[in-house]
Motif scaffolding. Sequence first.
Motif, PDB file in Angstrom:
ATOM      1  N   LEU B 127       0.768  -1.097   0.000  1.00  0.00           N
ATOM      2  CA  LEU B 127      -0.141  -0.159   0.022  1.00  0.00           C
ATOM      3  C   LEU B 127       0.872   1.216   0.080  1.00  0.00           C
ATOM      4  O   LEU B 127       1.768   1.331   0.930  1.00  0.00           O
ATOM      5  CB  LEU B 127      -0.820   0.114   1.263  1.00  0.00           C
ATOM      6  N   VAL B 128       0.520   2.139  -0.811  1.00  0.00           N
ATOM      7  CA  VAL B 128       1.285   3.370  -0.870  1.00  0.00           C
ATOM      8  C   VAL B 128       0.593   4.688  -0.586  1.00  0.00           C
ATOM      9  O   VAL B 128      -0.491   4.646  -1.327  1.00  0.00           O
ATOM     10  CB  VAL B 128       2.197   3.416  -2.168  1.00  0.00           C
ATOM     11  N   GLY B 129       0.874   5.439  -0.061  1.00  0.00           N
ATOM     12  CA  GLY B 129       0.337   6.822   0.076  1.00  0.00           C
ATOM     13  C   GLY B 129       0.609   7.587  -1.217  1.00  0.00           C
ATOM     14  O   GLY B 129       1.765   7.340  -1.865  1.00  0.00           O
ATOM     15  N   SER B 131       1.725  10.377  -1.480  1.00  0.00           N
ATOM     16  CA  SER B 131       2.933  11.432  -1.287  1.00  0.00           C
ATOM     17  C   SER B 131       4.356  10.844  -1.208  1.00  0.00           C
ATOM     18  O   SER B 131       5.257  11.168  -1.229  1.00  0.00           O
ATOM     19  CB  SER B 131       2.931  12.272  -0.059  1.00  0.00           C
ATOM     20  N   TRP B 132       4.237   9.317  -1.311  1.00  0.00           N
ATOM     21  CA  TRP B 132       5.384   8.669  -1.233  1.00  0.00           C
ATOM     22  C   TRP B 132       6.014   8.790  -2.378  1.00  0.00           C
ATOM     23  O   TRP B 132       7.488   9.100  -2.321  1.00  0.00           O
ATOM     24  CB  TRP B 132       4.755   6.948  -0.867  1.00  0.00           C
TER      25      TRP B 132
END
Lengths: 592, 371
Positions: B127-129, B131-132
Amino acid sequence: MAAPKKGRKAPGGQGRPGRTLALMLVVMAALVGGMFWSGETTPRLGIDLAGGTTITLKAEAEPGKEGAVNETNMNTAVGIIERRVNGLGVSEAEVQTQGRENIIVNIPKGTNSEQAQKQVGTTARLYFRPVLNVLPAGPATPEPSGSPSASPSGSPGASPSGEPGEQAADGGEKATAPSASPTTQGRAVTDALKAPSPTPSGAASGQPESTQSPAPVPTPSGAATDSALERQFAALNCLDPKARANAGKDAQPEQPTVACGKNSIGGWEKYLLGPAEVDGRDVDDAKGVLDPQRGIWIVQMDFTSAGAKKFAKITGKLSQQPSPLNQFAIVLDGEVVSAPQVNQTLSANAEISGNFDQQSAQDLGNILSYGALPLSFNVETVTTVTPALGGEQLKAGLIAGAIGLALVVIYLVVYYRGLSVVALLSLLVSGVLTYSLMSLLGPAIGFALNLPAVCGAIVAIGITADSFIVYFERIRDEIREGRTLRPAVERAWPRARRTILVSDFVSFLAAAVLFVVTVGKVQGFAFTLGLTTLLDVVVVFFFTKPLMTILARTKFFASGHPWSGLDPKRLGAKPPLRRSRRVSAPVDPKEA
Amino acid sequence: MSRLGNLGARLYRGEVGYDFVGKRKLWYGISILITITAIVGLAVRGLNMGIEFKGGAVFTTPKTSVSVSQAQEYAQEATGHPAIVQKLGNDTLRIQVSELDTAEANQVGRQLAEDMDIPAGKINAELVGPSWGAQIANKAWTGLGVFMILVVIYLAIAFEWRMAVAALVALIHDITITVGVYALVGFEVTPGTVIGLLTILGYSLYDTVVVFDSLKEGTKDITKQTRWTYGEIANRSINSTLVRSINTTVVALLPVAGLLFIGGGFLGAGMLNDISLSLFVGLAAGAYSSIFIATPLVADLKEREPAIRALKKRVLAKREAAAARGDSAEDGDLEHHGEPRDAAPGEATAAGAVVGQRGRGRGRPSSGRRR
């Protein structure tokens, strides 16, 4: 010895190639031996290969407090998150800062990652709660707790003590119970004195301690809740990590609760606590400092103006109480980090003294200021990898590496013939060094081989091979000039050396910049690249070069055997060649 | 004897050679064209940013018999967003859904496991946000800037500022091409791509540095002779290191290719693939630029220098005079046997003195030396 050399300054000891080689082999043996000796025979695998969950958190400052994302705060946050994650009973979990604003939490496989995710993402909550009772860690039922004698007396004493229920909270007035049976109280006092940071400023201020028993009015209406809480308190076993982690975890600030905490000698105690009176955000700043007058470590707290008022109120009340009711507990994430006694009314500035050492004073200072930290954390990425997939990825990476290596080997053999043996041996040495260093660096600096690092190692095969090519081409150029192999090897070296150093420096610079500015997995990649670039230089200087010098003395290479890769004819050396010998080796038509 | 080794010898001696420097206008033109294409591609098509930049989740299932379209349906149902589903080499599925936040993603993961009849613990979730990726990209820009400054300083000290400038131009050129390829082909840009791009930094300069090193050596005492101009020596440097450049590039590309095709084939899209793809493109561009751009550019810059310009004049004048006298024509002959050596003390005296020696069957003083 090689051809007499006059004042050449190339290190790598063409004078004593054997010695240099031997030294290199000794170093290698030492590394490999160290690897086996330490028992670290494989590199530590990163979470993405071994399986597990990686959570990346990004710190965010509250508006207007942009400076809050700093090293101290981040380190404090790491400590807090570590405490939470390990509260889950995960011993191997790793929490570390990454870059300036990220915290990486690595949780090995087999843990409830969802729970972990929930735990780490929330902001730490710090509250000041009045202490209503303190008991040794064990449950009320005779358990082999710290002090068996306390257990029996604890449970009867407990029931009357916990009266300040919600009602009390409403009034805001802490009606602290006359509480526990004498035995309990006696014990509690003793415990409190041993407590992590007990004996606050009182000692210095000389305020009479527990002069009155102010007989606060118990509020019978809260009985139902109280007894539930009492039962909970009685049953609480702070010696059990799981119970400890859950105790008071979800407590609402306005509710009384139970919690565990360590005393100054590191033993666990359980606390019955009243509703929160002061909130971590009310702390403006706190730090552990050395009091120059008394020569002891204390923790200084500054409150905000609102906080100062609340703090004055609670301390005013508490200072009237007998021990242990004159303590307030500093509760972080449901754990009592300190429970100092109060001897006088305090307001904006307060200090906690006790038997702190520098470390514990500063830790408490950090925790206190963290309660006021304008930091919150956003979950940026969560990666869950089952061990099966991690293994699969590692396998694919290794296969890719093996094939890449094989292609390089084939190319080198076809193109450089006999010389490729030198290259292959050098690659082998480089590989052994890389592997053993990676294994040793695991425990040493926490290096973990993750997928990008594997990728970096594979890419580095090319970098390493490049150096040999630069050197070999130089040697061949010298042979084209008409030199025999021995002088060619020596003459080519200083120039190849410079080229290798310059270009390796550039590679290393790139890796170093990448390492410094990036975050997360990228660092593994950059680290591996940098490491292998350095090793490349070591291998070329202390292995390839001396080996070349030695091989230049063998007939096979020196005579320019067609399979040596150094056949002057094939290299197109011009006729007035070496006088020493005429090689009559026929041109090998199979070449290329 | 038409093999590379032999070609290498002839290149080395300058018997064959390509006039890279002389035709530099052509290469500049081509590079400008490529760069413009890249920029236009970037402007028009833009980059296909991966979920790391948009936020979302990637689920990887264990071996399953669920078909791609079926999985797509499940994912769409569970998330309400379109999903990209790929079948990987080992019968596992990779399901990519953008614009999910981390809380939703857990739910979706469970739902998918249920739909596809897989134990929930067996699905990997990444899972990635949103803003990553931006954060990594930001760091990458910083890294790029820092690296460029450091490298320019280093090259300016190790060589000279003109080479540093030329190397920088070549570097920017490589990055533009790589980014352009991504825009035009539509490869997905992920943090892995960014890492690969940053790695090109070091690699792209490797070949350039090798050529510059040879060039520096070759032009050591350039003003003390009147046989060759700077540009010609530069060209000779490129030619004599051509084999070396090709070899280093090939050897660097082979493992990367292994990663790209084997690693990628096994696992489908993923970090390995992303890094190796951008490395592959960047390495190739880097080899090209070191030969066709960096060195001709140095020659260009260098020939603006008064001393070098004067040298060129002298050389040309001498040749003209020689031609007028009907001497053996040397025009266009770029051979440069006697390139000044780094006079290793006591070694063969091949140094500058040999400048005059040339031609077939020459009797070089050095070659006859016995030691």
